[in-house]
Each structure stands twice: as structure tokens, then as C-alpha cells.
Design a protein around this motif. Sequence first.
Motif, short mmCIF file in Angstrom:
data_model
loop_
_atom_site.label_atom_id
_atom_site.label_comp_id
_atom_site.label_asym_id
_atom_site.label_seq_id
_atom_site.Cartn_x
_atom_site.Cartn_y
_atom_site.Cartn_z
N VAL A 1 130.58 28.31 60.92
CA VAL A 1 130.25 29.69 61.72
C VAL A 1 129.77 30.80 61.54
N ALA A 2 128.31 30.30 62.57
CA ALA A 2 127.29 31.33 61.73
C ALA A 2 127.27 31.29 60.87
N ASP A 3 126.85 32.41 59.74
CA ASP A 3 126.55 32.05 58.21
C ASP A 3 127.27 31.37 57.58
N VAL A 4 129.10 31.51 57.55
CA VAL A 4 129.88 31.53 57.36
C VAL A 4 130.39 29.18 57.28
N PHE A 5 130.73 28.94 56.38
CA PHE A 5 131.59 27.85 56.76
C PHE A 5 134.00 28.15 55.88
N PHE A 6 134.20 27.38 57.02
CA PHE A 6 134.89 26.92 57.08
C PHE A 6 136.24 26.03 56.56
N HIS A 7 136.39 25.83 55.84
CA HIS A 7 136.92 24.52 55.69
C HIS A 7 138.21 23.96 56.23
N THR A 8 138.70 23.45 57.05
CA THR A 8 138.79 22.89 58.40
C THR A 8 139.65 21.08 58.50
N PRO A 9 140.76 20.66 58.72
CA PRO A 9 140.94 19.73 58.76
C PRO A 9 140.38 18.87 60.01
N LEU A 10 139.73 17.86 59.32
CA LEU A 10 139.33 16.21 60.02
C LEU A 10 139.74 16.68 61.58
N GLU A 11 140.61 16.44 61.90
CA GLU A 11 140.60 16.74 63.17
C GLU A 11 140.59 17.51 64.46
N LEU B 1 133.04 10.35 61.34
CA LEU B 1 133.08 9.61 61.78
C LEU B 1 132.77 8.14 60.02
N MET B 2 132.36 8.88 59.32
CA MET B 2 131.90 8.65 57.89
C MET B 2 132.96 8.82 56.97
N VAL B 3 133.19 9.90 57.01
CA VAL B 3 134.53 10.62 56.06
C VAL B 3 135.84 9.65 55.78
N ASP B 4 135.61 9.92 54.44
CA ASP B 4 136.49 8.07 53.89
C ASP B 4 137.85 9.05 54.10
N ASP B 5 138.50 9.89 53.20
CA ASP B 5 139.70 11.00 53.04
C ASP B 5 139.81 11.53 54.46
N GLU B 6 140.61 11.48 55.15
CA GLU B 6 141.35 12.31 56.48
C GLU B 6 141.86 13.53 55.64
N GLU B 7 142.15 12.98 55.25
CA GLU B 7 143.34 14.33 54.36
C GLU B 7 142.28 15.58 53.51
N GLU B 8 141.14 15.45 53.50
CA GLU B 8 139.98 16.28 53.09
C GLU B 8 139.66 17.14 54.39
N PRO B 9 139.96 18.74 53.03
CA PRO B 9 139.48 19.38 54.26
C PRO B 9 137.45 19.40 54.98
N VAL B 10 137.12 19.71 55.88
CA VAL B 10 136.01 18.83 56.03
C VAL B 10 134.99 20.75 56.26
N PRO B 11 134.10 21.27 55.74
CA PRO B 11 133.14 22.00 56.22
C PRO B 11 132.95 22.21 57.45
N PHE B 12 133.01 23.62 58.27
CA PHE B 12 133.15 23.72 59.63
C PHE B 12 132.31 25.40 59.67
#
Length: 138
Positions: free
Chosen positions: A75-85, A62-73
Motif C-alpha cells: 500500500v503506497a510505499d509500505v508492505f503489509f503482511h496479511t493472510p492470503l484470503e 494462485l501459486m502460493v503453497d502455504d495458505e497460512e503464511e502471510p502475504v506481502p501486500f
Amino acid sequence: MSAQTMQKGTFSSDSDVHVTREDQSKINKFARLNAKLQDLQDEIKDKENLMKNLDDASDELLMVDDEEEPVPFMVADVFFHTPLEETKAKLETLKDELTRQMEELNSKGSRFKEEMALLKRDLYAKFGDNINLEPDED
């Protein structure tokens, strides 16, 4: 040995009580159900902690400022960068699945408790104060 100091499923030696094979079977079944219930409660606690972490992650999103910036998500031991939505949707899916799993575990725990109550009733009816099926207070 007082009733307060006895372990689960133990007998006091104050009186001579005959334990039949059926009685021993009930005692063993109670002990197995009690062990399974403890494991279930531990698993539920772990899932509650995971749910708290997912809720915290949702709050952070909810505190993410830039909704276009990918968010690290993660899964297990790996981060994926996915869109906020997409990340929000994945978190909600995970929370829904976790809620369903917790409901199943709670339902199973309730069935265990019901069966244990019946066994306790039968065993206490026969053995009275000579058996202790109450959890230890540590």
C-alpha cells in the motif's frame, strides 16, 4: 499547405473565410474537449496497466503453497503482511473499484466525443476543407 499537413483547428489560406466570434468559440471548445479527451485516454491507459498488474498479482496468489503464511501486500510505499484470503479480497476490491473508475472515464470520454462530433459537423458545414479538426497521424 495541404489538408493533410495542417494542425488541428487550423485554416487553409486558399480562400477568404470570415470567422465569427461564435465560430471561434466553437473551435476553442473543440480544442479544449480534444485536450481533455487525450488526457482521459492517457488516464484510461494508466488504469488498464494497473488492472493488468492487479490481474498478475491475483495470478501469483494462485501459486502460493502455504495458505497460512502471510502475504506481502503493498500500500503506497509500505508492505503489509496479511493472510492470503484477506489479500485476495483486497485485490478483488481494488479491481472492482478500478473497473468502476474506468467505466466512468469511458462514459465521460463518450460524452466528449459526442459533443466534439456536433462541433465538427457545424464547423465543417461552414468551413468545409478550410479547417482541419482531424487528429494528426504521427
